[in-house]
Structures are given as C-alpha cells and as structure tokens.
Design a protein around this motif. Structure first.
Motif, PDB file in Angstrom:
ATOM      1  N   THR A  48     -21.986  -4.023   1.728  1.00 23.57           N
ATOM      2  CA  THR A  48     -22.088  -2.638   2.171  1.00 23.57           C
ATOM      3  C   THR A  48     -23.565  -2.290   2.160  1.00 23.57           C
ATOM      4  O   THR A  48     -24.219  -2.366   1.124  1.00 23.57           O
ATOM      5  CB  THR A  48     -21.288  -1.676   1.273  1.00 23.57           C
ATOM      6  N   GLY A  50     -27.164  -0.101   2.691  1.00 22.12           N
ATOM      7  CA  GLY A  50     -27.642   1.170   2.154  1.00 22.12           C
ATOM      8  C   GLY A  50     -27.220   2.354   3.002  1.00 22.12           C
ATOM      9  O   GLY A  50     -27.096   3.469   2.500  1.00 22.12           O
ATOM     10  N   GLY A  52     -24.289   2.512   4.397  1.00 19.00           N
ATOM     11  CA  GLY A  52     -22.837   2.640   4.292  1.00 19.00           C
ATOM     12  C   GLY A  52     -22.029   1.787   5.249  1.00 19.00           C
ATOM     13  O   GLY A  52     -20.812   1.898   5.293  1.00 19.00           O
ATOM     14  N   ARG A  54     -19.958  -1.192   6.264  1.00 14.83           N
ATOM     15  CA  ARG A  54     -19.171  -2.174   5.528  1.00 14.83           C
ATOM     16  C   ARG A  54     -19.005  -3.421   6.382  1.00 14.83           C
ATOM     17  O   ARG A  54     -18.560  -3.334   7.524  1.00 14.83           O
ATOM     18  CB  ARG A  54     -17.815  -1.592   5.151  1.00 14.83           C
ATOM     19  N   LYS A  96     -27.328  -6.024 -11.511  1.00 13.01           N
ATOM     20  CA  LYS A  96     -27.841  -4.707 -11.151  1.00 13.01           C
ATOM     21  C   LYS A  96     -29.311  -4.863 -10.800  1.00 13.01           C
ATOM     22  O   LYS A  96     -30.085  -5.449 -11.563  1.00 13.01           O
ATOM     23  CB  LYS A  96     -27.650  -3.726 -12.309  1.00 13.01           C
ATOM     24  N   GLY A 110     -33.492   2.320  -4.461  1.00 10.36           N
ATOM     25  CA  GLY A 110     -32.077   1.996  -4.368  1.00 10.36           C
ATOM     26  C   GLY A 110     -31.630   1.246  -5.604  1.00 10.36           C
ATOM     27  O   GLY A 110     -32.439   0.759  -6.391  1.00 10.36           O
ATOM     28  N   THR A 111     -30.323   1.152  -5.758  1.00  5.14           N
ATOM     29  CA  THR A 111     -29.763   0.471  -6.918  1.00  5.14           C
ATOM     30  C   THR A 111     -28.605  -0.427  -6.497  1.00  5.14           C
ATOM     31  O   THR A 111     -27.438  -0.135  -6.755  1.00  5.14           O
ATOM     32  CB  THR A 111     -29.356   1.483  -8.012  1.00  5.14           C
ATOM     33  N   PRO A 112     -28.932  -1.523  -5.792  1.00  7.38           N
ATOM     34  CA  PRO A 112     -27.875  -2.435  -5.362  1.00  7.38           C
ATOM     35  C   PRO A 112     -27.143  -3.071  -6.545  1.00  7.38           C
ATOM     36  O   PRO A 112     -27.719  -3.269  -7.618  1.00  7.38           O
ATOM     37  CB  PRO A 112     -28.616  -3.511  -4.572  1.00  7.38           C
ATOM     38  N   GLN A 129     -23.166  -4.065  -2.833  1.00  5.53           N
ATOM     39  CA  GLN A 129     -23.190  -2.664  -2.408  1.00  5.53           C
ATOM     40  C   GLN A 129     -24.588  -2.139  -2.666  1.00  5.53           C
ATOM     41  O   GLN A 129     -25.113  -2.268  -3.763  1.00  5.53           O
ATOM     42  CB  GLN A 129     -22.185  -1.844  -3.225  1.00  5.53           C
ATOM     43  N   ASN A 130     -25.186  -1.546  -1.648  1.00  5.75           N
ATOM     44  CA  ASN A 130     -26.499  -0.946  -1.805  1.00  5.75           C
ATOM     45  C   ASN A 130     -26.326   0.553  -1.829  1.00  5.75           C
ATOM     46  O   ASN A 130     -25.648   1.129  -0.975  1.00  5.75           O
ATOM     47  CB  ASN A 130     -27.414  -1.365  -0.646  1.00  5.75           C
ATOM     48  N   THR A 131     -26.928   1.211  -2.816  1.00  6.04           N
ATOM     49  CA  THR A 131     -26.759   2.647  -3.021  1.00  6.04           C
ATOM     50  C   THR A 131     -28.115   3.265  -3.318  1.00  6.04           C
ATOM     51  O   THR A 131     -28.905   2.689  -4.066  1.00  6.04           O
ATOM     52  CB  THR A 131     -25.807   2.911  -4.205  1.00  6.04           C
TER      53      THR A 131
END
Length: 137
Positions: A48, A50, A52, A54, A96, A110-112, A129-131
């Motif tokens: 996923t 950054g 969003g 998928r 993390k 970011g916090t993948p 997942q990248n967030t």
C-alpha cells in the motif's frame, strides 16, 4: 540504519540483512530503479503506497512502479531508518521504518511498516504499508 531496536529478539546477522533490504528500497527509489525495487518483493506481496494505492502481487507492484518511479524522484531524495524490528518468527519480521522525503516543496515524514519473510536465505518484502506521520515527527 544502525541501532534498530529489537526488544531483545533476533540475531544481529538477521537484523543486518533486514537493514540491507531497507537500504536497497532507499537506493532503488533515489536512483529510480524500478526493477531493483520490484526484486525486493515476494511474488504474492501486498504493498500500500503512501498515497493509499493498494497493490496485490509483484506483477501489480511492478506495473505501478514502472509507471511512477522513473521521474518520480526528480529534485527529491528519500531516506529510510529502521526504528524497530519485531521477529514474529525467526523467518518473519515486522519492521518499523522512519521515512524522510525531501522535496523542493519541503520535508515529509512517513512511517512505513514492512512485514518481511526470509526465504532461501533472502529477506523479502511481503506486506507493506506506507503511512504519513500525523504530527510531522
């Protein structure tokens, strides 16, 4: 990428191997190398972005990456730092990562989360997942 916290789990050699994969993600993105990036994933991986998007499977990841990565880093640079490694099993780790993207417009953090699996002596990205970081830090 040194000094990853592990909560006392995992041998140093495995953590070093995981850190090398994260460094390869950084290298492939900064140098706009889609094939190097895609080669870091299992065939059935989930990614996923950054933004969003998928993506299911290496083929979908490859199609997306080949479309967006060339030219996508122009004037920008990204760095990744392993912050924590949790070994779920000896051959599966939740990693993390702190991501810092520097663009002409500014810096984004970011916090993948990279779930990685070791297969045949090689750690591969499996479910990622990248967030963005809400507080910028």
């Amino acid at each position: 990428m040194s000094g990853a916290a592990t909560g006392g789990q995992g041998p140093a050699a495995e953590i070093a191997a995981i850190e090398r994969v994260v460094a390869a993600v950084e290298h492939s993105q900064n140098n706009e190398l889609p094939e190097e990036f895609v080669g870091l994933f299992r065939a059935d991986a989930i990614w996923t972005t950054g933004g969003g998007t998928r993506l299911f499977g290496r083929d979908a990841i490859a199609e997306f990456t080949r479309r967006v990565l060339p030219g996508g880093m122009r004037g920008s640079a990204v760095s990744f730092e392993v912050e924590h490694v949790l070994f779920i099993r000896p051959d599966v780790a939740a990693v993390k990562v702190r991501q810092t993207l520097r663009t002409p417009e500014g810096t984004e953090v970011g916090t993948p989360l990279f779930v990685m699996a070791e297969e045949g002596g090689r750690w591969l990205l499996t479910a990622c997942q990248n967030t963005a970081v809400a507080d910028g830090g």
